[in-house]
Scaffold this motif. Structure first.
Motif, PDB file in Angstrom:
ATOM      1  N   LEU A  11      74.815  61.694 -62.227  1.00 18.39           N
ATOM      2  CA  LEU A  11      75.949  62.047 -63.083  1.00 18.39           C
ATOM      3  C   LEU A  11      77.215  62.286 -62.266  1.00 18.39           C
ATOM      4  N   ASN A  12      77.113  63.072 -61.219  1.00 19.30           N
ATOM      5  CA  ASN A  12      78.296  63.384 -60.421  1.00 19.30           C
ATOM      6  C   ASN A  12      78.816  62.185 -59.644  1.00 19.30           C
ATOM      7  N   LEU A  13      77.917  61.354 -59.128  1.00 22.92           N
ATOM      8  CA  LEU A  13      78.382  60.137 -58.457  1.00 22.92           C
ATOM      9  C   LEU A  13      79.040  59.182 -59.445  1.00 22.92           C
ATOM     10  N   CYS A  14      78.480  59.079 -60.653  1.00 20.08           N
ATOM     11  CA  CYS A  14      79.100  58.237 -61.684  1.00 20.08           C
ATOM     12  C   CYS A  14      80.484  58.752 -62.051  1.00 20.08           C
ATOM     13  N   GLN A  15      80.624  60.051 -62.166  1.00 20.39           N
ATOM     14  CA  GLN A  15      81.895  60.655 -62.564  1.00 20.39           C
ATOM     15  C   GLN A  15      83.029  60.291 -61.600  1.00 20.39           C
ATOM     16  N   VAL A  16      82.699  60.176 -60.319  1.00 20.55           N
ATOM     17  CA  VAL A  16      83.740  59.844 -59.332  1.00 20.55           C
ATOM     18  C   VAL A  16      83.681  58.370 -58.910  1.00 20.55           C
ATOM     19  N   GLY A  17      82.915  57.579 -59.644  1.00 18.65           N
ATOM     20  CA  GLY A  17      82.871  56.133 -59.397  1.00 18.65           C
ATOM     21  C   GLY A  17      82.130  55.719 -58.145  1.00 18.65           C
ATOM     22  N   LEU A  18      81.250  56.584 -57.634  1.00 19.35           N
ATOM     23  CA  LEU A  18      80.551  56.264 -56.391  1.00 19.35           C
ATOM     24  C   LEU A  18      79.055  56.032 -56.575  1.00 19.35           C
ATOM     25  N   HIS A  19      78.599  55.845 -57.799  1.00 23.73           N
ATOM     26  CA  HIS A  19      77.184  55.572 -58.025  1.00 23.73           C
ATOM     27  C   HIS A  19      76.684  54.307 -57.324  1.00 23.73           C
ATOM     28  N   PRO A  20      77.523  53.284 -57.061  1.00 23.85           N
ATOM     29  CA  PRO A  20      77.028  52.128 -56.312  1.00 23.85           C
ATOM     30  C   PRO A  20      76.517  52.478 -54.910  1.00 23.85           C
ATOM     31  N   LEU A  21      76.920  53.638 -54.385  1.00 29.17           N
ATOM     32  CA  LEU A  21      76.406  54.050 -53.072  1.00 29.17           C
ATOM     33  C   LEU A  21      74.883  54.139 -53.087  1.00 29.17           C
ATOM     34  N   LEU A  22      74.315  54.562 -54.201  1.00 29.34           N
ATOM     35  CA  LEU A  22      72.856  54.668 -54.283  1.00 29.34           C
ATOM     36  C   LEU A  22      72.209  53.309 -54.074  1.00 29.34           C
ATOM     37  N   LYS A  23      72.788  52.293 -54.683  1.00 30.43           N
ATOM     38  CA  LYS A  23      72.251  50.931 -54.540  1.00 30.43           C
ATOM     39  C   LYS A  23      72.432  50.424 -53.111  1.00 30.43           C
ATOM     40  N   GLU A  24      73.554  50.804 -52.487  1.00 29.50           N
ATOM     41  CA  GLU A  24      73.839  50.351 -51.127  1.00 29.50           C
ATOM     42  C   GLU A  24      72.962  51.048 -50.085  1.00 29.50           C
ATOM     43  N   LEU A  25      72.603  52.302 -50.339  1.00 22.97           N
ATOM     44  CA  LEU A  25      71.857  53.088 -49.358  1.00 22.97           C
ATOM     45  C   LEU A  25      70.341  52.978 -49.496  1.00 22.97           C
ATOM     46  N   PHE A  26      69.864  52.758 -50.723  1.00 23.46           N
ATOM     47  CA  PHE A  26      68.429  52.787 -50.982  1.00 23.46           C
ATOM     48  C   PHE A  26      67.969  51.474 -51.605  1.00 23.46           C
ATOM     49  N   GLU A  27      66.784  51.020 -51.181  1.00 21.73           N
ATOM     50  CA  GLU A  27      66.260  49.755 -51.698  1.00 21.73           C
ATOM     51  C   GLU A  27      65.959  49.832 -53.182  1.00 21.73           C
ATOM     52  N   VAL A  28      65.319  50.920 -53.586  1.00 27.89           N
ATOM     53  CA  VAL A  28      64.909  51.096 -54.981  1.00 27.89           C
ATOM     54  C   VAL A  28      65.283  52.505 -55.420  1.00 27.89           C
ATOM     55  N   VAL A  29      65.898  52.598 -56.607  1.00 27.26           N
ATOM     56  CA  VAL A  29      66.230  53.903 -57.179  1.00 27.26           C
ATOM     57  C   VAL A  29      65.542  53.993 -58.539  1.00 27.26           C
ATOM     58  N   TYR A  30      64.649  54.971 -58.651  1.00 26.42           N
ATOM     59  CA  TYR A  30      63.963  55.249 -59.911  1.00 26.42           C
ATOM     60  C   TYR A  30      64.539  56.524 -60.513  1.00 26.42           C
ATOM     61  N   ALA A  31      64.402  56.630 -61.826  1.00 30.23           N
ATOM     62  CA  ALA A  31      64.690  57.873 -62.536  1.00 30.23           C
ATOM     63  C   ALA A  31      63.686  57.972 -63.684  1.00 30.23           C
ATOM     64  N   PRO A  32      63.175  59.159 -63.922  1.00 30.80           N
ATOM     65  CA  PRO A  32      62.278  59.309 -65.067  1.00 30.80           C
ATOM     66  C   PRO A  32      63.059  59.251 -66.382  1.00 30.80           C
ATOM     67  N   ILE A  33      62.367  58.948 -67.452  1.00 30.39           N
ATOM     68  CA  ILE A  33      62.973  58.881 -68.783  1.00 30.39           C
ATOM     69  C   ILE A  33      63.720  60.171 -69.104  1.00 30.39           C
ATOM     70  N   GLU A  34      63.156  61.307 -68.724  1.00 27.33           N
ATOM     71  CA  GLU A  34      63.786  62.598 -69.009  1.00 27.33           C
ATOM     72  C   GLU A  34      65.168  62.715 -68.379  1.00 27.33           C
ATOM     73  N   VAL A  35      65.341  62.117 -67.218  1.00 29.43           N
ATOM     74  CA  VAL A  35      66.644  62.149 -66.537  1.00 29.43           C
ATOM     75  C   VAL A  35      67.654  61.287 -67.296  1.00 29.43           C
ATOM     76  N   ALA A  36      67.239  60.096 -67.699  1.00 31.66           N
ATOM     77  CA  ALA A  36      68.144  59.229 -68.461  1.00 31.66           C
ATOM     78  C   ALA A  36      68.543  59.891 -69.777  1.00 31.66           C
ATOM     79  N   GLU A  37      67.606  60.542 -70.438  1.00 33.82           N
ATOM     80  CA  GLU A  37      67.906  61.240 -71.690  1.00 33.82           C
ATOM     81  C   GLU A  37      68.848  62.419 -71.461  1.00 33.82           C
ATOM     82  N   GLU A  38      68.600  63.183 -70.403  1.00 34.77           N
ATOM     83  CA  GLU A  38      69.469  64.315 -70.083  1.00 34.77           C
ATOM     84  C   GLU A  38      70.880  63.830 -69.758  1.00 34.77           C
TER      85      GLU A  38
END
Length: 162
Positions: A11-38
């Motif tokens: 959420l915080n990385l998305c808010q500042v437009g830096l969520h692509p860093l996760l894709k650049e730093l890590f091969e695979v990013v998972y999130a549980p359904i509960e996180v997406a819902e929250e």
């Protein structure tokens, strides 16, 4: 490197437009359904996060079990619990968590924990960010991300930005 993310980091990385860093730093990013819902509940309820959307490239998965089965002593919210359980089930290299209690539980269960500051520090080390200071300013101003003065100075010192 496989990571499982909790809501606050995404959420915080998305808010500042830096969520692509996760894709650049890590091969695979998972999130549980509960996180997406929250994430969706928070962005719908708080105007501060209006217009912020969950990254489609993050793989949303369901856990096989509840963390309560493994760690009945853990007193966490649904998103944190599910993120830790998913990280354990998928033998993730790390879980991305910011909340102190969640970090303690994850570490007690043998997981490596990386918070948003760790993500940003890794991004700077990998030359995906030039400076941390303006990013921290943005997080604190736009996301209302709480950061103590001591922690802020420590991360800036580690990043050679003092």
């Amino acid at each position: 490197m496989i990571v499982v993310a909790d809501t606050s980091v995404i959420l915080n990385l998305c808010q500042v437009g830096l969520h692509p860093l996760l894709k650049e730093l890590f091969e695979v990013v998972y999130a549980p359904i509960e996180v997406a819902e929250e994430f969706d509940r928070i962005t719908a309820a708080y105007p501060l996060f209006g217009g912020v959307t969950f990254p489609q490239w993050i793989q949303v998965l369901q856990t096989s079990h509840s963390l309560e089965n493994r760690a009945p002593w853990a007193q966490l919210d649904r998103g944190e619990s599910a993120a830790i359980e998913l990280a354990l089930e998928h033998q993730a290299d790390a879980v991305l968590l910011d909340e102190q209690q969640g970090r303690k539980v994850a570490e007690a269960l043998g997981l490596e924990v990386v918070g948003i500051l760790g993500v940003l520090f890794r991004a700077k080390q990998a030359s995906h960010l030039k400076l941390l200071r303006p990013v921290l300013d943005d997080l604190q101003n736009r996301s209302r991300f709480w950061l103590s003065a001591r922690t802020r100075e420590k991360i800036l010192q580690l990043a050679d930005e003092t």
